[in-house]
Enzyme design. Structure first.
Site: not given
Length: 1003
Positions: A358, A561
């Protein structure tokens, strides 16, 4: 017009919902009391919250509130000798605990706003007894958070359901038989015999099921079994299926909730593993496991047992699923160093995979970093999110800037949260571009992002999909086993060279600027601390290993992230900023302590007003430095210190000029317009104009920015532009500097910018302080340079890459915002201009304009993003030749890593008055890191070739070197190196990272 066959087929397919409604038969309500609190309470503290008795429909909390629920009741006579389950839904996430306070099963509300295309998120069925007894007591405790899987308040925080129910297992099995054929019918050719047969048995079984008695159910299952059991003959493609639960460590919920998400998810996995022998599951991120170990030790022990049984896979080698655009190269190596050491120390295992499903694009430096850290395989799916161009490959060799390659697999289903049904499998087969090369593809199933993981429904489907005719067969196995099966020399995979740029989420290069500044600052300060501590350790001072490791791991955590990119809620960023400030104080405290230890023992005889100048870079530096109000021009030894004299009178510099419309030193002549913008930058050393004629530079522009934290709307430049207005300015001289101080205003925001030229330097610094109070605005500054080039050179980890300055192709145009670290440079053969910075990452480089993104203020998911005070520096740097000849690489390091100046005490002892701890004799080489080895007192030196050239260099030290070894990124010995009188001779390939371990003689 009415179509009988369409109406019939719709009725057949929707009948599965009727079957599902018959599986559970509630027979009694549970009594419910809850003990609520704002923050989580431990199991022993569970009754210390505020008590409330509840009925379904009654409110118990607001977003992120917590509660311990106590469910009690008894099995009525209707449940005698039947399978009993509990149906519990608190409109939040919950976890059932045993009598000793250990997690045993996660529960998730059915009203979650989780996207249903990936499956139903609800986990509200708690197994209780396979053969119920009348009067059997129910007494369970459940720890709950008043938030759904992705951080939303569901149904205003009310209790949804709390019941004892009978589970009709034969209807449950019937449902999955019927469901799998319904799903399969959706992917088959409607003219095929297989489709016709399936619709016939569905129709026949539907007609039989009138009262749902046991006889009807058995007969319906027998009819369905003919098609459920129809097998493939000789498949061309097989899917490897692995259960997973992508858990964002922080995103739309705070970090503290992630720890509880892990308990819910992992306990659910373990409960399902006991019921489904084929089930294999994997999860990444050692940080997550460490939290579980600390908070739920018995749950952690159960996980370790499943890892040992090879039922549970350790995914990926990084400490967290990190962003890989903005962390520096050393951070990425530390992700692997700490991550893989954790797997080894806790589980006795290693992994050869990088697991980043992701993350928002992938640096071209990553393949080499992976290889030196023992990682061969890379899995993602994010490039499927491209907004303009479809990425052409799913299995390919990814080649980095140095030529290193890693085998990469992009999930063909283009999601890591598959519902594991026939439509998912059919999508894999349809999408998989390399099915003509490889006979295997990977499928990841389970509820993710907010955790949860696979449910029983996934496993029931996969049991029926092992070899179901009509779709490729599916085998549950570890992801690394899948990679080993496709890693064959006889398979000719395509190759992709350079970065894996994601054509989406470019706003993350700028959102939440304070987090990005603190991250850069800590990367630099930890680098300086480790170098200084390495030197000090050879003089007998203690190396603070444990504390450095602790700080590094927390820095790595915030590189997750959704944290460093700025795409989390306000609470996440507020809490990380508080921790950053504490860590900075700790690092600076350790650094100052070591400087004090060393400076107290340095000889400085014969020097008036002596100071120690510490330089962490691997080349000598001649620079002006300031201490208090005094300036001095100092020469600083490479990676060491030098004693210099302070307090001498600064000479008058004839070239100096400072007015509101002109700044000039010996290197640059800068002319300003009345509005404060720059209309000319004349490079006196190289005799060229840096700014395009008739255009303005450093205009502080405001663009309408209606994007969220992830995305900048591509059309922002088509909207009206606004400007900060120059309110006043003043020019003055400060020692070796000429300064133009400009004050700008817009709406409620203000900017103070000091534009500084320093004697002897071609670097023009823009020291900027912004008091920012705008929303949905983006602040940018652009420099239209008088350079003609088709590409810009952009600094990345351990090197640089070229990016287009034009829009020739859709691939070029899609890169309307790019990520770079310390510099972006545009050069012709004979001259160039670079823009340097100390904490920014977002740029636009079309039409030979270097445009830097300074601030943006989206309001989702982080409310009031970046409101308040910001300080940062960017610098214009004209130079001769290209970025290599012009010294851009060194200039960018020098901006980010200023010299440290410390006054010497009166005490004068016996340490050398100058020291170059380490030097290299080739300007192409940069020593990036010097640190103590993790498992010895040896010193690790990490250097790299920074220009893309083959070269030879000699690594030398002022301290005697006894032995040297080449090591990998994890500090494992590779080979011994000869140590010659002149130092260590190294042949270095373009962009190559070299890791050397030194055994040095203590002083």
């Amino acid at each position: 017009m009415f179509n009988f066959f369409e109406e019939r087929d719709h009725k057949i397919l929707s009948f599965k919902d009727t079957i599902q409604s018959k599986i559970f038969e509630p027979i009694s309500d549970l009594e419910v009391e809850a003990y609520t609190s704002k923050e989580p309470l431990s199991y022993p503290e569970r009754t210390t919250g505020d008590r409330v008795a509840l009925q379904p429909g009654e409110k118990w909390g607001d977003l992120f509130d917590c509660a311990w629920f106590h469910f009690t009741g008894s099995v009525p006579s209707e449940g005698c000798a039947k399978k009993i389950v509990l149906l519990i839904d608190v409109n939040g996430e919950a976890c059932v605990f045993d009598d000793e306070g250990n997690p045993v099963r996660g529960l998730t509300n059915g009203s979650s706003i989780y996207e249903r295309i990936h499956g139903e998120p609800a986990k509200k069925v708690l197994q209780f007894n396979d053969c119920g007894k009348e009067g059997q007591k129910v007494d369970i405790w459940v720890d709950a958070g008043c938030n759904d899987l992705i951080g939303e308040l569901s149904k205003d925080g009310t209790l949804e359901q709390a019941q004892i129910a009978v589970c009709h297992e034969n209807i449950r099995s019937l449902y999955y038989d019927y469901w799998i054929l319904c799903e399969l019918s959706c992917v088959l050719d409607k003219n095929s015999a297989r489709y016709s047969r399936i619709m016939k048995v569905l129709f026949d079984s539907m007609n039989i099921l009138q009262t749902f008695n046991d006889e009807e159910i058995d007969k319906a299952r027998q009819i369905l079994a003919v098609e459920v059991n129809r097998k493939n003959a000789d498949p061309c493609l097989t899917l490897s299926a692995a259960g997973n639960a992508h858990i964002d460590l922080a995103w739309l919920w705070p970090i503290r909730e992630t720890i509880r998400k892990a308990a819910r998810t992992f306990s659910t996995v373990l409960e399902l593993m006991d019921r489904y022998p084929d089930y294999v599951f994997g999860s990444s991120q050692p940080q997550l496991y460490l939290w579980v170990k600390e908070a739920y030790p018995k749950l952690y022990d159960r996980i370790k047992a499943k890892v040992a049984e090879k039922r549970w896979e350790l995914h990926g080698g990084m400490w967290v699923e990190s962003d890989v655009n903005m962390p520096n190269g050393e951070s990425l190596i530390r992700q692997f160093l700490y991550g893989k050491r954790f797997w080894q120390s806790e589980f006795g295992m290693d992994t050869e995979m990088l697991w980043l499903p992701d993350t928002f694009g992938y640096s071209a430096a990553l393949p080499q970093i992976m290889k030196i850290c023992g990682v061969r395989y890379f899995m993602t799916q994010k490039l499927a999110w491209n907004s303009v161009n479809k990425f052409p490959h799913y299995t390919f060799d990814w080649e980095g800037i140095d030529g290193s390659t890693v085998l990469t697999h992009i999930l063909p289903e283009e999601t890591y949260i598959s519902h594991a049904g026939p439509r998912a499998i059919s999508k894999v087969e349809d999408n998989y571009a390399q099915k003509n090369v490889s006979d295997r593809a990977l499928l990841l199933y389970g509820i993710g992002d907010g955790g949860g993981g696979p449910g029983a429904e996934h496993l029931e489907r996969l049991e029926r999909l092992k070899n179901l005719q009509g779709v490729p067969p599916v085998k549950q196995e570890f992801s690394e086993e899948f990679f080993k099966k496709i890693d064959r020399d006889d398979l000719d995979y395509p190759r992709w060279r350079g970065e894996l740029y994601l054509e989406k989420h470019q706003g993350t290069y700028t959102s939440q600027a304070k987090n990005k500044k603190y991250n850069r600052f800590l990367e630099v300060k930890l680098r300086d601390l480790e170098l200084l501590a390495s030197i000090a350790s050879l003089y007998g001072f203690e190396y603070p290993q444990q504390k450095i490791d602790e700080i590094w791991k927390e820095v790595l955590l915030y590189q997750f992230h959704d944290v460093l990119p700025g795409s989390s809620i306000k609470r996440v960023h507020d809490e990380s900023l508080q921790r950053y400030e504490i860590m900075i104080d700790e690092v600076e405290g350790l650094t100052q302590g070591l400087l004090q230890d060393i400076s107290g023992n340095i000889g400085a005889s014969g020097t008036e007003n002596p100071v120690m100048v510490f330089n962490s870079l691997s080349w000598e530096r001649d620079e002006w430095v300031k201490l208090g109000q005094d300036w001095a021009n100092v020469n600083a030894s490479a990676m060491g210190w030098k004693i210099e004299e302070f307090g001498k009178k600064i000479p008058e510099f004839a070239e100096f000029k400072a007015t509101q419309l002109l700044l000039e030193n010996d290197a640059l002549k800068v002319e300003f317009s009345q509005d404060g913008s720059i209309k000319s930058v004349w490079d006196k050393f190289n005799e060229f104009e840096a700014i395009r004629k008739g255009e303005k530079a450093n205009v502080l522009k405001l663009y309408t920015d209606n994007g969220d934290a992830w995305d900048i709307q591509t059309e922002y430049r088509c909207l009206p532009v606004e400007y900060f207005k120059l309110e006043n300015s003043k020019a003055y001289k400060d020692g070796p500097c000429v300064v133009l101080e400009q004050n700008y205003v817009y709406n409620k925001s203000r900017i103070l910018q000091k534009i500084i030229l320093t004697q002897g330097s071609s670097r023009m610094d823009f020291e900027t302080t912004v008091d920012w109070h705008e929303k949905h605005k983006m602040l940018r500054s652009e420099f239209p340079v008088d350079i003609l080039a088709e590409q810009a050179t952009c600094d990345i980890q351990f090197g640089s890459i070229k990016r287009p300055t034009h829009k020739n192709t859709s691939w070029d145009e899609a890169k309307f915002e790019i990520c770079a670290h310390k510099y972006v440079d545009i050069s012709q053969n004979e001259r160039g201009v670079a823009l340097l910075n100390d904490c920014k990452y977002g740029y636009r480089v079309f039409d030979n304009i270097i445009d830097i993104n300074l601030l943006r203020s989206p309001d989702f998911p982080g409310k009031d993003a970046d409101q308040g005070r910001h300080t940062f520096v960017y610098s214009l740097y004209p130079h001769k030749g290209d970025h290599i000849e012009g010294g851009v690489i060194r200039a960018s390091y020098e901006l980010n890593m200023p010299l440290t100046v410390k006054s010497l005490p009166d005490k004068k002892q016996d340490l050398a008055s100058s020291l170059s701890f380490l030097t290299v004799d080739n300007e192409n080489i940069v020593i990036e890191t010097v640190k103590k080895a993790q498992d010895s007192n040896d010193i690790i030196v990490r250097l790299y070739e920074a220009t893309g050239s083959n070269c030879r260099t000699v690594l030398s030290s002022d301290m005697p070197v006894k032995d040297a070894w080449l090591v990998d990124g994890l500090e494992n010995d590779l080979q011994k190196i000869d140590v010659q009188a002149s130092g260590i001779v190294l042949d270095v390939k373009p962009w190559e990272i070299k890791n050397i371990k030194l055994n040095l003689t203590k002083v």
